[in-house]
Scaffold this motif. Structure first.
Motif, PDB file in Angstrom:
ATOM      1  N   ALA A 280      26.715  26.669  13.341  1.00 16.43           N
ATOM      2  CA  ALA A 280      25.772  27.818  12.771  1.00 16.43           C
ATOM      3  C   ALA A 280      25.498  27.618  11.304  1.00 16.43           C
ATOM      4  O   ALA A 280      26.512  27.622  10.531  1.00 16.43           O
ATOM      5  N   LEU A 281      24.190  27.648  11.052  1.00 16.07           N
ATOM      6  CA  LEU A 281      23.684  27.243   9.616  1.00 16.07           C
ATOM      7  C   LEU A 281      23.031  28.432   9.421  1.00 16.07           C
ATOM      8  O   LEU A 281      22.378  29.150  10.166  1.00 16.07           O
ATOM      9  N   HIS A 282      22.785  28.642   7.985  1.00 15.43           N
ATOM     10  CA  HIS A 282      21.920  29.691   7.496  1.00 15.43           C
ATOM     11  C   HIS A 282      21.668  29.316   6.115  1.00 15.43           C
ATOM     12  O   HIS A 282      22.252  28.243   5.300  1.00 15.43           O
TER      13      HIS A 282
ATOM     14  N   VAL B 182      32.149  28.707  17.762  1.00 20.40           N
ATOM     15  CA  VAL B 182      31.191  28.600  16.754  1.00 20.40           C
ATOM     16  C   VAL B 182      31.826  28.431  15.450  1.00 20.40           C
ATOM     17  O   VAL B 182      32.897  28.961  14.984  1.00 20.40           O
ATOM     18  N   TRP B 183      31.376  27.345  14.745  1.00 17.50           N
ATOM     19  CA  TRP B 183      31.532  26.887  13.740  1.00 17.50           C
ATOM     20  C   TRP B 183      30.765  27.207  12.673  1.00 17.50           C
ATOM     21  O   TRP B 183      29.778  26.571  12.662  1.00 17.50           O
ATOM     22  N   GLY B 184      31.075  28.222  11.676  1.00 14.95           N
ATOM     23  CA  GLY B 184      30.069  28.539  10.665  1.00 14.95           C
ATOM     24  C   GLY B 184      30.250  27.693   9.142  1.00 14.95           C
ATOM     25  O   GLY B 184      31.266  27.410   8.971  1.00 14.95           O
TER      26      GLY B 184
ATOM     27  N   GLU C  46      32.173  36.363  10.319  1.00  6.77           N
ATOM     28  CA  GLU C  46      32.759  37.359  11.427  1.00  6.77           C
ATOM     29  C   GLU C  46      32.139  36.816  12.688  1.00  6.77           C
ATOM     30  O   GLU C  46      33.058  37.075  13.514  1.00  6.77           O
ATOM     31  N   VAL C  47      31.095  36.214  12.748  1.00  9.68           N
ATOM     32  CA  VAL C  47      30.479  35.800  14.112  1.00  9.68           C
ATOM     33  C   VAL C  47      31.626  34.715  14.606  1.00  9.68           C
ATOM     34  O   VAL C  47      32.054  34.684  15.522  1.00  9.68           O
ATOM     35  N   ALA C  48      32.086  33.738  13.420  1.00 11.99           N
ATOM     36  CA  ALA C  48      33.024  32.731  13.919  1.00 11.99           C
ATOM     37  C   ALA C  48      34.235  33.134  14.218  1.00 11.99           C
ATOM     38  O   ALA C  48      34.941  32.531  15.238  1.00 11.99           O
TER      39      ALA C  48
ATOM     40  N   GLY D  62      37.084  30.897   6.232  1.00 12.74           N
ATOM     41  CA  GLY D  62      37.155  30.101   7.430  1.00 12.74           C
ATOM     42  C   GLY D  62      35.860  29.359   7.594  1.00 12.74           C
ATOM     43  O   GLY D  62      35.766  28.473   8.702  1.00 12.74           O
ATOM     44  N   LEU D  63      34.852  29.185   6.642  1.00 12.46           N
ATOM     45  CA  LEU D  63      33.534  28.541   6.920  1.00 12.46           C
ATOM     46  C   LEU D  63      33.647  26.980   6.763  1.00 12.46           C
ATOM     47  O   LEU D  63      34.601  26.742   5.658  1.00 12.46           O
TER      48      LEU D  63
END
Length: 314
Positions: free
Chosen positions: A95-97, A122-124, A114-116, A146-147
């Motif tokens: 997941a990228l932003h 999902v790897w943020g 939080e999503v991850a 954890g990102l």
């Protein structure tokens, strides 16, 4: 912090690929057929280039695309994006932003973390605006949450890859052993960006980064479009460079798929899509890659194993 409502987008109108000064209206939707899920018998598939944003940012992105880019086929918010891909057989999602102004990064990083946490598949990745106050601290906090890496975008954030403000970010990633995904290729370009991306971005500038930061793990999306020959040479020379296929292997833009670039060091190529901001079927790029018949081992690497090795140890 309120959800920002004026976020730029990840891709433009490819005016550069059509010639200097070309005026390009929004590009068309393809309305091509989509599969119900991934084909049986594939090795694990990791989509290494998926965008996740808070709802307000997503909606701003879609408004921009409607006016300047192409029709978005999948106007899905974050929970629906994750569910869509995983329910169709995608093994993991990266997941990228990105933050386009100071003060956004901590909020966005917290959102992705939080999503991850809620969905371990999902790897943020984190983001930061190069040069903003406390950039190294912002990234240290994101890694502690954890990102698994960092996403930067030269076009949206208006910086050159070899700008002095980037050294702090590169050093933080290298210290933590976290990969950096950076849209540092010249294309897709758009006159709607607030900077001249062809003046900022080049394979030559990326090579300076690779030389000056040999322990940095750098991934350039879109196969480095449009300097495919130059990125082929960089892959041959540098062991700290990866590329992802995102939209460059989908046969959507007016260019051939650079097969030689996929084959020169296939262990350094990652499959990515730019989902959900697509004008065509979610599995189009995967079908195009499989049609190249690169061989079972190469396909397994590109579709998932290379990404698992790059991000999985973080």
């Amino acid at each position: 912090m309120d959800h920002p409502d004026d976020s730029p987008v990840c891709l433009g109108t490819v005016s550069g690929w059509l010639g200097p000064g070309a005026s390009v209206p929004p590009l068309p939707a393809l309305n091509d057929e989509e599969g119900p899920r991934l084909p049986e018998g594939l090795p694990p598939v990791v989509d290494s280039h998926v965008h996740l944003f808070p709802d307000g940012v997503f909606e701003a992105v879609w408004r921009w695309f409607d006016q300047y880019g192409w029709p978005i086929r999948y106007k899905l918010h974050t929970p629906q994006v994750v569910s869509f891909l995983l329910s169709r057989g995608v093994h993991r999602v990266v997941a990228l932003h990105y933050a386009h102004k100071p003060g956004m990064a901590r909020f966005l990083n917290s959102y992705i973390a939080e999503v991850a946490r809620a969905e371990p598949r999902v790897w943020g990745l984190a983001t930061v605006l190069p040069g903003e106050e406390g950039a190294a601290d912002i990234l240290a906090e994101a890694f502690a949450a954890g990102l698994k890496g960092v996403k930067l975008h030269c076009h949206v954030q208006c910086f050159a890859p070899d700008a002095p403000a980037l050294h702090e970010v590169y050093a933080a990633c290298a210290r933590a052993g976290r990969p950096l995904v950076m849209h540092a290729g010249r294309e897709p370009a758009s006159p709607q960006y607030k900077c001249d991306v062809h003046a900022l971005c080049s394979a030559e500038r990326v090579e300076r980064v690779l030389k000056e930061h040999p322990t940095l793990k750098l991934c350039v999306p879109h196969l480095g479009a449009d300097e495919f020959d130059a990125y082929e040479r960089l892959l041959e020379r540098y062991d700290n460079l990866w590329l992802d296929t995102t939209m460059a292997a989908a046969n959507y833009f007016p260019m051939p798929v650079p097969r030689r670039l996929l084959e020169v060091r296939p262990e350094r190529i990652l499959y990515g899509t730019d989902f959900p901001n697509l004008p065509y079927a979610w599995d189009r790029e995967l079908k195009q890659l499989l049609a190249l018949k690169l061989g079972d081992e190469v396909e397994a690497g590109i579709l998932g194993q290379n990404s698992l090795r790059l991000f999985g140890g973080c």
